[in-house]
Design an enzyme around this catalytic site. Sequence first.
Site, mmCIF file in Angstrom:
data_model
loop_
_atom_site.group_PDB
_atom_site.id
_atom_site.type_symbol
_atom_site.label_atom_id
_atom_site.label_comp_id
_atom_site.label_asym_id
_atom_site.label_seq_id
_atom_site.Cartn_x
_atom_site.Cartn_y
_atom_site.Cartn_z
ATOM 1 N N ASP A 122 0.898 -1.120 -0.012
ATOM 2 C CA ASP A 122 0.095 0.081 0.086
ATOM 3 C C ASP A 122 0.900 1.310 0.037
ATOM 4 O O ASP A 122 2.026 0.997 0.424
ATOM 5 C CB ASP A 122 -0.894 -0.038 1.409
ATOM 6 N N ASN A 169 33.593 -38.144 6.931
ATOM 7 C CA ASN A 169 32.500 -37.443 6.785
ATOM 8 C C ASN A 169 32.238 -36.222 8.051
ATOM 9 O O ASN A 169 31.827 -35.231 7.627
ATOM 10 C CB ASN A 169 31.227 -38.474 7.108
ATOM 11 N N ASP A 187 -0.528 -3.676 6.841
ATOM 12 C CA ASP A 187 -0.563 -3.431 8.198
ATOM 13 C C ASP A 187 -2.106 -3.474 8.741
ATOM 14 O O ASP A 187 -2.358 -2.992 9.812
ATOM 15 C CB ASP A 187 0.280 -2.189 8.741
ATOM 16 N N ASN A 241 33.915 -38.836 -4.034
ATOM 17 C CA ASN A 241 34.510 -39.713 -3.204
ATOM 18 C C ASN A 241 33.865 -40.992 -3.094
ATOM 19 O O ASN A 241 34.459 -42.167 -3.238
ATOM 20 C CB ASN A 241 34.840 -38.980 -1.797
ATOM 21 N N ASP A 272 -5.886 -6.332 5.327
ATOM 22 C CA ASP A 272 -4.657 -6.854 4.567
ATOM 23 C C ASP A 272 -4.517 -8.377 5.012
ATOM 24 O O ASP A 272 -3.542 -9.040 4.549
ATOM 25 C CB ASP A 272 -3.377 -6.170 4.952
#
Length: 851
Positions: free
Chosen positions: A339, A693, A600, A668, A604
């Site tokens: 707005d 890992n 707000d 890998n 809305d």
Amino acid sequence: MSTVTPHESQGMNNRLSIFWSMSPDEVMGILGTTADGLGGPEADRRQVRKQKSTLLVRRHFGSVGIFFSQFKSPIILILIFASLLSFFLHDDTDALIILFIVLLSGLLGFWQENRSANAVARLLALVQTKITVLRDNAPTEIPLDEVVPGDIIILSAGDTVPADGLLLEAKDLFVNEAALTGETYPAEKIVSAVPPQTPLASRKNSVFMGTYVVSGSANAVAVQTGSSTEFGHVSERLKHRLPPTEFEHGLRRFGYFLMEVTLLLIIIIFAVNVYLRRPVLDAFLFSLALAVGLTPQLLPAIVSVNLAHGARQMAGKKVIVKRLASIENFGSMNVLCCDKTGTLTKGLVTVESATDARGKQNDKILLYAYLNSFFEKGFRNPMDEAVRNYRQFEIGAFQKLDEIPYDFIRKRLSVLVSEGPRRIIITKGALTNVLELCTTAELADGSLIPLSDLRTGITNQFEEMSRRGFRVLAVAYRDFKGTSAIEMADEMDMTFLGLLAFADPLKQGLTPIIEKLNQLGIQLKIITGDNRHAAGYIARQLGLKTPGILTGPDLHKMSDDALLRQVAGTDIFAEVEPNQKEQIILVLRKLGHITGFMGDGINDASALHAADVGISVDSAVDVAKDAADIILLEKDLAVLLDGVRDGRMTFANTLKYVFMATSANFGNLFTMAAASLILPFLPLLPKQILLVNLLTDLPEMAIAGDSVDSEMLNVPHRWDIHSISRFMVIFGLLSSIFDAATFMSLLLVLGASTEQLRTGWFVESIFSASLVVMVIRTRRPFFRSIPGKYLLLATLFTLTATVLMPFIPLRQLFQFVPLPISFWIAIAAIVALYVISAELLKTLVYRKLKL
């Protein structure tokens, strides 16, 4: 006031299960309260009892749940089971090492994720929604979730209802109950009695948690809270969850993809190793360890850490994130709808003029507008404040009798006042909606003229004011001969008094901010209830390039196909109704845009829910703040700009982890799996794979604080599962080539023993996975992009630990051996070639896949 014991509380709930059929006095008697509200000490006791039964249990479960979620992957659970089986088969050392590594990885993930959750909880406390209750007969603001049974709740327009309650007083109260009943039109609420069997939608004397006040005011006694409410029952039955964001959806699809690859890998490797007559348990543990290596099990923790880090950064720039997953959508946003009032304008509304139908100043317009604004008890807006502040009138002779509050259908507000024996209805609102009630117009000299003679002049005056950027309201009145109450049907045969023009100047420096939004790839669209002329003035002032303005009436007439064509190319939407805001948002999303909406007001809420990112401000009405994903502590587009950059930084760092965890790791482990089919022994032991890992995860856990190149912040990025999968395959194959080179160099050229091969491959795997992080973390040449401090330190620590591992006593547990210098030279050369190749390939891949 009596104290309620837990046993009495249970009996109380049973008796109040049909509270809507009971009188207010009866309900308050059972609850041990009065119309003056609870006393402070008693309210505190009830709050402590409520916390013990709900909140503390949830917090405890939250930390415990986060810890156990680190081990919920089926692969991890199977690995733990297999390790325990190995333990019982007297392979104690290896089993304990594997379990220790799995637990250590889980603890690292838990520490990061739990820390992030606590940080976010502290941020959310900054934007708590509050409600006014009576405590010791004094209005007191408390957080919404601190309302207890027996509290007297004071409700007004924009408030979220915090509990199921019975009305004690109500004035022109309309409540949106769509969340419970599905009915989009607000329900009128009155103090009355209804039968016990009355369905929820017809309980006019009650308000319910999760609904919100559209207009009017009321006092209600809180009867049920939390999971005991109607909304709580619905949520429990439906296991209510927010719909996933685009990022969450992409993450889930990526997880499914990895799971499919991983399961296929486990089955093939295990089957072939069993076929080759290798020990079944060893083959099984090897397959599971490979699967753990391929699966980015720290992804949930890394995502949480990244999001929490982003939320903390954004909070420092006055942007509070309520829903963490919305950060990625915030960064991906390419359309922002807002707005103009308070966002583009200063929000400091002032009265500019009060003119009659012929454009002459008339103080009577100011007086009647003042009476209307002074006496209205619904949702206060800046224009009412401007009227009250512009000039103070002595209104002691006037008394308010009744009111028809403002709503978004009528777009007007009427009050009934008396001045001695005279009764007057005064109406203020949008010009079209006021003119339709009028038959005459009063000029500044007091003469009355048929409205039809002046309508064209009034319209022209209105359009001229709008073209100059003023917001305009109309004022009308009529003498009322009825009782002391009015209905909507009484808004008729009125006299048009004049027009009020309001100034709300644009904020300074907006044009550069809008240009910066465009540079960031964000298109600004203004959606306003103001008329097309005022909206056009704003567009011209901001220099927006738009082919035209679409109005609410235009949208009503359009087919779905026409709407899809028009909305994308239009930047200004004027005279828009609340439901049309949501319609525009949904159309933009259907067109593939990541759409943010900034609002707000009460009207809305639906659009905030519909948007990919709902943005509100700390000063917004409760229902808007509840619906929003992100709260700005200042209603300023400049604040939004900073938030978007941080959102993109968070998104970029999350993608970095995905790339890192699935590129070198994939290569890998794929090579390792292939080697296990050729060699007469396992190329790496399960515990060695898990150590790889764990060590490669350490740099990746520092990704949240990594720096991000400016070019990554200049355009919105979206989650693309297909491009990520192709990236994984391409870099995985590159990694596999150099892993194969390591394997052949160590085994065929240097004649490595089994232990030397495993040690050399362990070193090469960690070096390649850690150093490629520095390559793929940036689109630039890696030496022209400085990594974050923590990422750099974590990488150096990992590399140092890897180099030391074959020489320290711990090596014996993992069955490593010291390597000759020739092995180190060969590994260093292979890793260097790998990094150079990855750097050359990176540029092509990023450009081709548009990542």
